[in-house]
Design an enzyme around this catalytic site. Structure first.
Site, PDB file in Angstrom:
ATOM      1  N   HIS A   1      -3.223  -2.255 -35.165  1.00 39.88           N
ATOM      2  CA  HIS A   1      -4.414  -1.730 -34.502  1.00 39.88           C
ATOM      3  C   HIS A   1      -4.331  -1.867 -32.983  1.00 39.88           C
ATOM      4  CE1 HIS A   1      -8.545  -0.304 -34.814  1.00 39.88           C
ATOM      5  NE2 HIS A   1      -8.882  -1.165 -33.886  1.00 39.88           N
TER       6      HIS A   1
ATOM      7  N   HIS B   1     -13.094   3.520 -36.999  1.00 43.69           N
ATOM      8  CA  HIS B   1     -13.729   2.304 -37.503  1.00 43.69           C
ATOM      9  C   HIS B   1     -13.763   2.395 -39.022  1.00 43.69           C
ATOM     10  CE1 HIS B   1     -16.214  -1.127 -35.723  1.00 43.69           C
ATOM     11  NE2 HIS B   1     -15.133  -0.995 -34.986  1.00 43.69           N
TER      12      HIS B   1
END
Length: 755
Positions: A43, A89
């Site tokens: 990420h 998200h």
């Protein structure tokens, strides 16, 4: 805890552990492993994608800030600039739908306003599982309410969006949030690059709590079954009202030139924001953890560094200006604290009550993060066929075309999305010209009064056809949407959502998609100025469909936007099809019938770019009475969408398959006086360049309110009832009605056969 279990906990490999130990010169402590775990996560580090993302086109004189900053910044001319970015998200929203989505909105807003841009618009790209799969209804409700709850409260309009449904998302929802901010002629772009040894690291915003700890590393791994409960502490909890205070206070200190640099505390929290700032600037820092404002005084060093508590920003401030900065944040009622200072040496020292906990070179965690060349194969078009005819869906023999069209309109994949976007405040701020009900979101720019267009792109069902062509389409299709309403495409951002990069087929698809996007963006000269990669969107061995979510902006001098629907003034106008047929495919109908996604053709860069340019010029020269790009589900569906709310009717006679998807087609409604102007753009000029552009008449607008397409004849009330009732049929009816719908008892829909 033995070493192997420790590495599993911190999601590090044995090879990475040995590299870390060699660099540090000692056995890493748990705190040191925690730092590497966060910043070396997929990420944060993009360790599986970085070498391929370099292929994207991102250089342009208009680009003032691009990859590596909080958001991309584009010069619009006339002194105006915008910052925009899309971010995923996904994992948090699957676990806690409301807060996962809400904090996605909060985080992307901070990425924009920490650059000194006032947020003007939000957008989103959402993908959910099959309508009757476990949790789909709860995920839809939670995610949509979360987006609306944060955006509505902070006062930023949601301008546009895209929503998809497919079984591959059953256990891995996709939630991509976009924010766009505006710089006036006198506003400077704020960088996140640290500079000036002796400058102060200043923490502002909400106090640090235990929510979101290890959130970045959690978002960098696949799910196992039923693991949501033990992951809830990894999900952040936002407060939009606190976010509003933080936004206004940050903009105030930046517009007064009181800040040297700024960075959102997003993924990996304080450790990510601080290390990235100093690494970009080639300096070091001392960080005093005991100075960090806390909600829970029992928090330890690792918790403080990795917490992803929301509404926090790290500022770099000259000591002489700190007092004024402090007074402004106190006026807004926000905590503020000096938690460190820059040093000249490229070194980081983390302290607790003057005791040194960690000392290391920050480049170990940032610039020297692993860069993996995951195994992939050169992309081959698996589903390519040699004739256009084979790229057509096989519709049931016992279904007439009218029944098929009504079924499409009432299915969740084709019905109205009003249930979603009516929960968003789309016009707060008074700059919205066109909202979610229009194919392109449009804002009025404050200083010049020009129109700024924003369009989402990326079609998963095209990606399931071919990842290379799907990557191209994720760029060309939004560019064509903008051009159809007279906008000049300028720049784009992307959110790339895929399964595990450790799988050959996933990585091959990812590389093909990126290469397709690179070809398309370079041919259009539309740079990719920001973006996000989200891997490991899979549960056990089941990956999501490859899903590139793109967003493109364009500018137009006039606020006059051609309508996308047919009005009563269009009576006696002709209905025309302008096309640059590049790909013929079964499209979404073939997808839901579970047919192999066969397609014919490919997207030729020069031809498509020329087509987009011609469409834009023609639209500006002779604005059509209405115009709409033919998208998912084909020609008949698009025409029905255009006419269903009109008091007029439409009569169409054509040899085209009503449901085949052909890339690309545009429907025009034109008065006779404008036809010759449009034909000049799509006849002699195109033939002279040996490009297969066509403009042909399909029919006309009539006074009788009926939809007539070859043998199909339907009333407007039939179209409206199907289109507007579809959502309730799927999500709001009783269990018995749902069962009947799913089994195809109540509906003749071909879609019910695949549920």
């Amino acid at each position: 805890m033995n070493t192997q279990k420790l590495l599993e906990y911190y999601r590090l490999t044995q090879e990475e552990y040995h590299v870390i130990g060699n660099w540090l010169g000692h056995i890493p402590s748990r705190l040191e492993l925690a730092l590497f775990s966060a910043l070396w996560s997929e990420h944060c580090s993009y360790k599986s994608s970085a070498i391929h993302l370099k292929k994207l086109f991102f250089k342009s004189p208009r680009v003032l800030s691009a990859l590596g900053e909080n958001a991309g910044v584009v010069d619009l001319g006339k002194g105006e600039k915008v910052a925009f970015k899309i971010e995923s998200h996904n994992h948090p929203s699957q676990i806690v739908p409301y807060h996962g989505a809400a904090t996605g909105v909060g985080g992307i807003l901070r990425d924009v306003f920490v650059m000194n841009a006032r947020p003007m618009a939000l957008a989103n790209y959402l993908c959910f599982g099959a309508p009757f799969a476990d949790l789909t209804s709860e995920l839809v409700d939670g995610v949509v309410q979360g987006i609306g709850g944060y955006g509505n409260s902070i006062g930023i309009p949601v301008l546009t969006g895209q929503t998809e449904f497919h079984p591959s998302y059953n256990k891995n929802v996709i939630v991509n949030a976009l924010a766009l901010g505006y710089f006036g002629p006198k506003d400077e772009v704020m960088s996140s690059r640290a500079k000036g040894p002796g400058n102060l690291l200043v923490y502002v915003g909400a106090r640090t709590g235990r929510d979101g700890i290890h959130g970045a590393s959690m978002a960098s791994e696949s799910f196992t079954e039923n693991q949501g409960e033990n992951k809830k502490t990894c999900v952040q909890v936002g407060d939009p009202f606190y976010g509003k205070l933080l936004m206004e206070s940050c903009l105030e200190v930046m517009k007064k030139s009181l800040v040297v640099a700024a960075q959102d505390m997003g993924a990996a929290g304080l450790i990510s924001s601080s290390f990235e700032m100093i690494s970009k600037g080639g300096v070091g820092m001392r960080l005093y953890l005991d100075k960090v404002p806390l909600r829970d005084p029992s928090m330890k060093a690792e918790d403080i560094l990795l917490s992803e508590s929301q509404e926090r920003v790290l500022l770099l401030v000259h000591p002489d200006k700190y007092s004024e900065v402090r007074n402004i944040f106190m006026k807004w009622g926000l905590p503020i604290a000096v938690i460190g200072e820059l040093i000249k040496e490229v070194n980081v020292e983390i302290l607790w009550e003057n005791k040194s906990l960690v000392q290391m070179n920050p480049l170990y965690l940032t610039e020297r993060a692993p860069r993996y060349c995951r195994f992939y194969r050169k992309w081959k078009a698996r589903y390519h066929v040699k004739t256009k005819q084979k790229a057509r869906a096989s519709l049931p023999n016992n279904k007439d075309m009218s029944s098929v069209l009504l079924s499409i309109l009432k299915d969740v994949r084709g019905c109205s999305r009003e249930f979603i976007y009516r929960q968003y405040d789309q016009r707060v701020g008074s700059s919205t010209v066109k909202d979610c009900s229009f194919p392109v979101g449009v804002l009025r720019l404050p200083h010049s009064g020009r129109a700024l267009g924003l369009c989402m792109g990326g079609r998963p069902h095209i990606m399931r056809t071919d990842s290379l062509e799907g990557g191209k389409d994720s760029v060309y299709e939004p560019a064509l949407q903008l051009a159809a309403y007279g906008f000049t495409p300028l720049a784009m951002t992307d959110g790339l959502n895929f399964g595990s990069p450790e799988k050959e087929r996933v990585m091959s698809s990812f590389v093909a998609c990126v290469e397709g996007m690179a070809t398309a963006s370079r041919s259009l000269q539309v740079p990719v100025v920001s973006g996000n990669v989200s891997f490991y969107n899979q549960t056990k061995e089941r990956s999501i469909s490859a899903t590139p979510a793109t967003a493109m902006i364009g500018v137009k001098d006039s606020l006059k936007i051609p309508p996308s629907a047919i009005s009563k003034e269009a009576v006696s106008c002709g209905v025309y099809l302008v096309s640059a047929h590049q790909i013929f495919c079964k499209g979404l109908i073939g997808d839901v019938f579970k047919e192999a996604p066969f397609f014919y053709g490919c997207l030729n860069a020069s031809s498509v770019c020329r087509f987009i340019s011609q469409v834009q010029k023609a639209c500006v020269t002779a604005a059509p009475d209405s115009i709409r790009l033919v998208g998912k589900l084909g020609l008949a569906y698009t025409l029905a969408r255009m006419v269903m709310n009109s008091s007029m009717g439409i009569e169409i006679k054509t040899n085209y398959d009503p449901f085949q998807e052909r890339l690309y087609e545009i429907i025009l409604v034109l008065k006779e006086s404008k036809v010759s102007v449009w034909k000049r753009f799509f006849s002699s000029d195109s033939h002279s360049m040996n490009l297969s552009f066509q403009m042909e008449k399909l029919g006309s607008i009539v006074e009788k309110p009926v939809f007539s397409f070859n043998d199909m004849e339907l009333s407007m009330s039939q179209l409206q009832e199907s289109y507007n009732s579809g959502w309730n049929r799927v999500f709001k009816n009783t269990p018995a009605e749902q069962k009947a719908y799913r089994n195809g008892v109540e509906s003749c829909s071909p879609f019910s056969q695949v549920r």
